[in-house]
Scaffold this motif. Structure first.
Motif, PDB file in Angstrom:
ATOM      1  N   MET A 193       0.815  -1.214   0.000  1.00  0.00           N
ATOM      2  CA  MET A 193       0.000   0.000   0.000  1.00  0.00           C
ATOM      3  C   MET A 193       0.849   1.266   0.000  1.00  0.00           C
ATOM      4  O   MET A 193       0.547   2.237  -0.699  1.00  0.00           O
ATOM      5  N   PHE A 194       1.931   1.265   0.754  1.00  0.00           N
ATOM      6  CA  PHE A 194       2.739   2.480   0.886  1.00  0.00           C
ATOM      7  C   PHE A 194       3.855   2.587  -0.156  1.00  0.00           C
ATOM      8  O   PHE A 194       4.305   3.689  -0.456  1.00  0.00           O
ATOM      9  N   PHE A 195       4.315   1.454  -0.694  1.00  0.00           N
ATOM     10  CA  PHE A 195       5.470   1.517  -1.575  1.00  0.00           C
ATOM     11  C   PHE A 195       5.188   1.057  -3.011  1.00  0.00           C
ATOM     12  O   PHE A 195       5.973   1.359  -3.900  1.00  0.00           O
ATOM     13  N   ALA A 196       4.093   0.350  -3.234  1.00  0.00           N
ATOM     14  CA  ALA A 196       3.759  -0.076  -4.604  1.00  0.00           C
ATOM     15  C   ALA A 196       2.251  -0.228  -4.751  1.00  0.00           C
ATOM     16  O   ALA A 196       1.759  -1.311  -5.074  1.00  0.00           O
ATOM     17  N   PRO A 197       1.476   0.847  -4.499  1.00  0.00           N
ATOM     18  CA  PRO A 197       0.011   0.710  -4.510  1.00  0.00           C
ATOM     19  C   PRO A 197      -0.562   0.331  -5.870  1.00  0.00           C
ATOM     20  O   PRO A 197      -1.629  -0.284  -5.937  1.00  0.00           O
ATOM     21  N   GLU A 198       0.158   0.670  -6.945  1.00  0.00           N
ATOM     22  CA  GLU A 198      -0.319   0.289  -8.278  1.00  0.00           C
ATOM     23  C   GLU A 198       0.039  -1.157  -8.590  1.00  0.00           C
ATOM     24  O   GLU A 198      -0.593  -1.788  -9.440  1.00  0.00           O
ATOM     25  N   MET A 199       1.051  -1.687  -7.939  1.00  0.00           N
ATOM     26  CA  MET A 199       1.535  -3.061  -8.127  1.00  0.00           C
ATOM     27  C   MET A 199       1.761  -3.354  -9.609  1.00  0.00           C
ATOM     28  O   MET A 199       1.265  -4.336 -10.163  1.00  0.00           O
ATOM     29  N   GLY A 200       2.515  -2.465 -10.238  1.00  0.00           N
ATOM     30  CA  GLY A 200       2.842  -2.667 -11.641  1.00  0.00           C
ATOM     31  C   GLY A 200       1.657  -2.559 -12.578  1.00  0.00           C
ATOM     32  O   GLY A 200       1.705  -3.078 -13.694  1.00  0.00           O
ATOM     33  N   GLY A 201       0.598  -1.896 -12.144  1.00  0.00           N
ATOM     34  CA  GLY A 201      -0.575  -1.749 -12.996  1.00  0.00           C
ATOM     35  C   GLY A 201      -1.606  -2.838 -12.819  1.00  0.00           C
ATOM     36  O   GLY A 201      -2.622  -2.848 -13.526  1.00  0.00           O
ATOM     37  N   TYR A 202      -1.406  -3.762 -11.867  1.00  0.00           N
ATOM     38  CA  TYR A 202      -2.365  -4.841 -11.639  1.00  0.00           C
ATOM     39  C   TYR A 202      -3.408  -4.462 -10.582  1.00  0.00           C
ATOM     40  O   TYR A 202      -4.576  -4.820 -10.703  1.00  0.00           O
ATOM     41  N   PHE A 203      -2.983  -3.773  -9.517  1.00  0.00           N
ATOM     42  CA  PHE A 203      -3.934  -3.368  -8.483  1.00  0.00           C
ATOM     43  C   PHE A 203      -4.652  -2.076  -8.883  1.00  0.00           C
ATOM     44  O   PHE A 203      -5.844  -1.932  -8.640  1.00  0.00           O
ATOM     45  N   LEU A 204      -3.907  -1.126  -9.440  1.00  0.00           N
ATOM     46  CA  LEU A 204      -4.488   0.095 -10.015  1.00  0.00           C
ATOM     47  C   LEU A 204      -3.976   0.193 -11.446  1.00  0.00           C
ATOM     48  O   LEU A 204      -2.798   0.478 -11.667  1.00  0.00           O
ATOM     49  N   GLU A 205      -4.831  -0.048 -12.394  1.00  0.00           N
ATOM     50  CA  GLU A 205      -4.399  -0.110 -13.788  1.00  0.00           C
ATOM     51  C   GLU A 205      -4.083   1.284 -14.317  1.00  0.00           C
ATOM     52  O   GLU A 205      -4.789   2.250 -14.034  1.00  0.00           O
ATOM     53  N   TYR A 206      -3.037   1.361 -15.129  1.00  0.00           N
ATOM     54  CA  TYR A 206      -2.571   2.654 -15.624  1.00  0.00           C
ATOM     55  C   TYR A 206      -3.638   3.356 -16.458  1.00  0.00           C
ATOM     56  O   TYR A 206      -3.774   4.581 -16.399  1.00  0.00           O
ATOM     57  N   ALA A 207      -4.382   2.598 -17.250  1.00  0.00           N
ATOM     58  CA  ALA A 207      -5.420   3.219 -18.087  1.00  0.00           C
ATOM     59  C   ALA A 207      -6.504   3.879 -17.248  1.00  0.00           C
ATOM     60  O   ALA A 207      -7.212   4.764 -17.731  1.00  0.00           O
ATOM     61  N   ASN A 208      -6.635   3.474 -15.994  1.00  0.00           N
ATOM     62  CA  ASN A 208      -7.674   4.053 -15.139  1.00  0.00           C
ATOM     63  C   ASN A 208      -7.285   5.411 -14.579  1.00  0.00           C
ATOM     64  O   ASN A 208      -8.066   6.028 -13.847  1.00  0.00           O
ATOM     65  N   PHE A 209      -6.082   5.880 -14.901  1.00  0.00           N
ATOM     66  CA  PHE A 209      -5.714   7.245 -14.544  1.00  0.00           C
ATOM     67  C   PHE A 209      -6.106   8.232 -15.629  1.00  0.00           C
ATOM     68  O   PHE A 209      -5.740   9.406 -15.559  1.00  0.00           O
ATOM     69  N   GLU A 210      -6.835   7.749 -16.629  1.00  0.00           N
ATOM     70  CA  GLU A 210      -7.478   8.618 -17.617  1.00  0.00           C
ATOM     71  C   GLU A 210      -8.980   8.558 -17.395  1.00  0.00           C
ATOM     72  O   GLU A 210      -9.534   7.487 -17.167  1.00  0.00           O
ATOM     73  N   GLU A 211      -9.638   9.707 -17.490  1.00  0.00           N
ATOM     74  CA  GLU A 211     -11.084   9.732 -17.305  1.00  0.00           C
ATOM     75  C   GLU A 211     -11.783   8.965 -18.416  1.00  0.00           C
ATOM     76  O   GLU A 211     -11.332   8.952 -19.564  1.00  0.00           O
ATOM     77  N   ALA A 212     -12.894   8.309 -18.082  1.00  0.00           N
ATOM     78  CA  ALA A 212     -13.650   7.521 -19.052  1.00  0.00           C
ATOM     79  C   ALA A 212     -14.023   8.358 -20.265  1.00  0.00           C
ATOM     80  O   ALA A 212     -14.488   9.493 -20.138  1.00  0.00           O
ATOM     81  N   ASN A 213     -13.812   7.780 -21.434  1.00  0.00           N
ATOM     82  CA  ASN A 213     -14.115   8.456 -22.694  1.00  0.00           C
ATOM     83  C   ASN A 213     -14.713   7.425 -23.640  1.00  0.00           C
ATOM     84  O   ASN A 213     -14.018   6.510 -24.085  1.00  0.00           O
ATOM     85  N   ASN A 214     -16.004   7.562 -23.919  1.00  0.00           N
ATOM     86  CA  ASN A 214     -16.664   6.563 -24.755  1.00  0.00           C
ATOM     87  C   ASN A 214     -16.285   6.659 -26.225  1.00  0.00           C
ATOM     88  O   ASN A 214     -16.719   5.837 -27.038  1.00  0.00           O
ATOM     89  N   LEU A 215     -15.463   7.653 -26.590  1.00  0.00           N
ATOM     90  CA  LEU A 215     -15.009   7.800 -27.974  1.00  0.00           C
ATOM     91  C   LEU A 215     -13.562   7.339 -28.157  1.00  0.00           C
ATOM     92  O   LEU A 215     -13.032   7.402 -29.267  1.00  0.00           O
ATOM     93  N   LYS A 216     -12.922   6.902 -27.073  1.00  0.00           N
ATOM     94  CA  LYS A 216     -11.517   6.497 -27.144  1.00  0.00           C
ATOM     95  C   LYS A 216     -11.369   5.126 -26.498  1.00  0.00           C
ATOM     96  O   LYS A 216     -11.471   4.979 -25.284  1.00  0.00           O
ATOM     97  N   THR A 217     -11.127   4.122 -27.320  1.00  0.00           N
ATOM     98  CA  THR A 217     -11.011   2.755 -26.826  1.00  0.00           C
ATOM     99  C   THR A 217      -9.557   2.447 -26.487  1.00  0.00           C
ATOM    100  O   THR A 217      -8.672   2.694 -27.305  1.00  0.00           O
ATOM    101  N   PRO A 218      -9.268   1.906 -25.294  1.00  0.00           N
ATOM    102  CA  PRO A 218      -7.888   1.521 -24.970  1.00  0.00           C
ATOM    103  C   PRO A 218      -7.379   0.446 -25.932  1.00  0.00           C
ATOM    104  O   PRO A 218      -8.164  -0.303 -26.523  1.00  0.00           O
ATOM    105  N   GLU A 219      -6.056   0.379 -26.086  1.00  0.00           N
ATOM    106  CA  GLU A 219      -5.462  -0.605 -26.989  1.00  0.00           C
ATOM    107  C   GLU A 219      -5.825  -2.024 -26.574  1.00  0.00           C
ATOM    108  O   GLU A 219      -6.074  -2.885 -27.415  1.00  0.00           O
ATOM    109  N   HIS A 220      -5.824  -2.293 -25.288  1.00  0.00           N
ATOM    110  CA  HIS A 220      -6.121  -3.639 -24.796  1.00  0.00           C
ATOM    111  C   HIS A 220      -7.068  -3.527 -23.611  1.00  0.00           C
ATOM    112  O   HIS A 220      -6.753  -2.878 -22.623  1.00  0.00           O
ATOM    113  N   ILE A 221      -8.230  -4.146 -23.739  1.00  0.00           N
ATOM    114  CA  ILE A 221      -9.240  -4.101 -22.679  1.00  0.00           C
ATOM    115  C   ILE A 221      -9.229  -5.438 -21.954  1.00  0.00           C
ATOM    116  O   ILE A 221      -9.359  -6.499 -22.576  1.00  0.00           O
ATOM    117  N   ALA A 222      -9.068  -5.398 -20.657  1.00  0.00           N
ATOM    118  CA  ALA A 222      -9.098  -6.611 -19.841  1.00  0.00           C
ATOM    119  C   ALA A 222      -9.654  -6.255 -18.477  1.00  0.00           C
ATOM    120  O   ALA A 222      -9.449  -5.140 -17.987  1.00  0.00           O
TER     121      ALA A 222
END
Length: 675
Positions: free
Chosen positions: A263-292
């Motif tokens: 929690m204090f030193f790796a809260p994103e856990m390499g993008g698995y616990f907090l995914e990097y794409a989720n640091f962009e606001e939702a946009n229904n006109l822009k699809t991420p490269e890979h959705i999972a």
């Protein structure tokens, strides 16, 4: 005072049987003496459940469940609420921790047959908890209203459209609209904070009541109620309190140490616990490269993707979740614990574990033919484990089960480590064979130093001079930036707050109007507050340094990291103009990539070399340092509390370490006479 408290307790007890409940479930509840490592995870799941409930209550006090404000309210919690970032990270880390401990809790049931008679109802309640937990996690994952929240929900909800006749109606009913919108977000918020927690708590209570009615299983699968003394106390049992309540404290200390370290030193856990794409606001006109979906759904998502047909894929997905419900009736072995079963059980359990782990990893990766084939093989193994269980559990030879529990059974520490190594090898080797990813450039690495105030101040000045006209920092406040970077308020007002209609306490929303940005560049220039978190500092560092001359582009420049970008070279004055020519493909270590067959340098990078055709105000070394400072500043505004987070984390881990020492000493004192 003591007599008054006892009197109050007795008064309540005559009206509400609290002492009877305490004795039934704690003080007079006898558990087997030989619980091992795997029996901690039930307690851990209760710890995480309490964490999720408490942090969730505080988060809802500042969260706004609307499409317009949800993302901004999460950033408000992270930046402006006192220690709101701790609450958010406790909740996000807790979500992943919940599934880690629940999966291991379920694995323990597979090891020791905790689903077999008379514990079928315990297993069914546990599986219902798992399904409700999945639903709770799914609707909660949508609430931050980031890109992956939106598109992950789009993919998962659309699966129900594969149901014949009524599928599309079900999809519309779940969304509450014809598209995922604020209506969907609002109803998911209601489900996440009210409806599903009530159901989850009710099932947890029923699960514990059913467990304490028939008694706990143990690693030997022996019923301790068969052997009792003259007072009716199991010879191989011990009171849960104080013995196991104290015993669990030291394990909780270890768990909290790992939890807080993440929690204090790796809260994103390499993008698995907090995914990097989720640091962009939702946009229904822009699809991420890979959705999972988030990682804890990916084993079942891989089963879905392994089937080429949409309808049968949905059937396989639903069956993969539903089939474990039948486990008590599929297992025909007369023996509970794997310790006394034959080799077939051990082989099948090993293959099941490996296939489940591989499916989990494949669900995170984008699909390729090789990965799809591996997912199909692992899906077959997954279903074969359950569907063939009546056969192999009936025919395999078993060992004699002892009459009473053993204190030194199992395969021991070294045997357990050997099994872990074997599982790791069987998981990693097939994944390594299909791990080759798609095309992409090697990024230049830079390590942000958020404690370097001079670098951050210089980066802030570069942002204000060269970026702020187009890109805002709409979730950061001038006064917070000035305070963190040791910039006096009067200087901040003069040099940072260029728009005189703004106050020093306002958000840094100072860029050009969206309509003008879209007219000039074809798209609104992105807000830079979270760009370093969504794209990574390495990407920004590479991007800002690799603009080059391209007369075919409307603005006369192109970019190696972002081909055909519509942005002008904002730092042209500083860097000058580069031209590019074909050159060697750079390896991650800074060398040249070689062809593994010919051992020759790969020279097909169309922009492998850069040459200055127009000098700028800085030489290359000075420009690289300036770009570093700018990216360092953008990394800071992405998470202003990062330095504070790590500093507090050190003290928290020290405290937990001291707590563990006292818990260990207390446990040793209680258990010194237990044999």
């Amino acid at each position: 005072m003591n007599n008054a408290l006892i009197g109050l307790r007795d008064w309540i007890d005559t009206r509400l049987p609290i002492m009877r409940a305490w004795n039934t479930h704690m003080g007079e509840y006898y558990a087997p003496k030989n619980f091992n490592f795997f029996y901690y995870f039930g307690v851990f799941s209760l710890v995480v459940l309490v964490n999720q409930l408490l942090t969730g209550i505080w988060l809802t006090m500042n969260y706004t469940p609307s499409a317009e404000d949800a993302f901004a309210s999460v950033e408000y919690i992270m930046r402006d609420v006192d220690y709101g970032w701790i609450l958010r990270y406790m909740h996000s880390t807790g979500a992943s921790a919940f599934f880690v401990v629940v999966y291991l809790h379920m694995f323990r049931a597979l090891l020791y047959g905790s689903y077999k008679k008379p514990r079928e109802l315990i297993w069914l309640f546990g599986m219902l908890i798992f399904v409700v937990l999945m639903a709770e996690a799914f609707v909660g994952y949508v609430l931050p209203w980031g890109q992956m929240s939106y598109w992950g929900a789009q993919v998962i909800i659309s699966l129900f459209g594969a149901i014949p006749v009524v599928g599309e109606d079900i999809v519309t009913w779940i969304r509450g609209d014809y598209l995922i919108s604020g209506i969907t977000l609002n109803r998911f918020f209601a489900l996440h904070v009210v409806a599903l927690p009530i159901v989850l708590l009710a099932l947890v209570v029923l699960h514990i009541l059913a467990l304490h009615e028939v008694g706990s299983n143990n690693p030997d699968g022996v019923d301790i109620k068969k052997h009792k003394d003259e007072n009716g106390i199991p010879l191989d049992g011990i009171k849960f309190h104080p013995y196991y309540s104290v015993h669990d404290l030291q394990a909780i200390g270890v768990f909290l140490f790992v939890f807080c370290a993440v929690m204090f030193f790796a809260p994103e856990m390499g993008g698995y616990f907090l995914e990097y794409a989720n640091f962009e606001e939702a946009n229904n006109l822009k699809t991420p490269e890979h959705i999972a979906p988030v990682w804890y759904f990916t084993p079942f998502y891989s089963v879905l993707r392994a089937v080429p047909d949409k309808f049968w894929g949905f059937v396989a997905f639903a069956a993969s979740v539903a089939i474990p419900f039948l486990l008590p009736w599929l297992d025909r072995s007369p023996v509970k614990s794997w310790r006394y079963r034959g080799n077939m059980t051990k082989v099948m359990l090993l293959l099941f574990t490996v296939s489940f782990l591989i499916l989990g990893v494949l669900g995170v990766w984008s699909p390729t033919p090789g990965r799809t084939l591996l997912a199909q093989v692992c899906s077959i193994i997954y279903f074969a484990f359950f569907l063939l269980m009546p056969v192999w559990t009936s025919v395999e030879k078993t060992k004699p089960v002892p009459e009473r529990v053993t204190m030194n059974g199992g395969i021991g520490v070294w045997g357990s480590l050997g099994v872990l190594v074997l599982i790791a090898l069987l998981t990693v080797l097939p994944l390594k064979a299909v791990a080759a990813g798609g095309p992409g450039i090697e990024l230049d690495h830079m390590e942000p130093n958020l404690s370097d105030k001079a670098s951050l101040q210089h980066g802030a000045g570069l942002y204000q001079s060269y970026c702020s006209g187009c890109h805002s920092l709409q979730y950061s406040r001038y006064v917070r930036v000035a305070s963190d970077l040791d910039i006096p308020v009067d200087i901040a007002e003069e040099y940072l707050v260029l728009d005189r209609s703004h106050k020093v306490g306002d958000l840094m929303d100072n860029a050009m109007p969206d309509a003008l940005g879209k007219q000039w560049f074809g798209v609104v220039p992105p807000d830079l507050t979270l760009i370093a978190r969504s794209k990574s500092p390495d990407y920004l560092y590479t991007y800002l340094r690799t603009f080059y001359e391209d007369p075919s582009r409307p603005l006369g420049v192109n970019n190696k990291a972002f081909p055909n970008v519509g942005m002008p070279h904002a730092l042209l004055e500083l860097q000058g103009l580069q031209s590019c020519a074909a050159g060697p493909v750079q390896a991650a270590n800074g060398g040249v990539k070689r062809d593994p067959l010919t051992n020759q340098d790969i020279l097909d990078d169309p922009c492998g070399n850069f040459t200055l055709v127009q000098e700028g105000a800085m030489n290359p070394e000075e420009f690289d340092e300036a770009v570093y400072d700018l990216v360092n500043f953008l990394a800071y505004v992405g998470e202003p509390a990062a330095v504070q987070r790590q500093r507090i984390g050190v003290y928290v881990l020290l405290f937990i370490g001291i707590f563990f020492v006292f818990a260990w000493l207390l446990n040793r004192e209680y258990w010194k006479d237990v044999h």
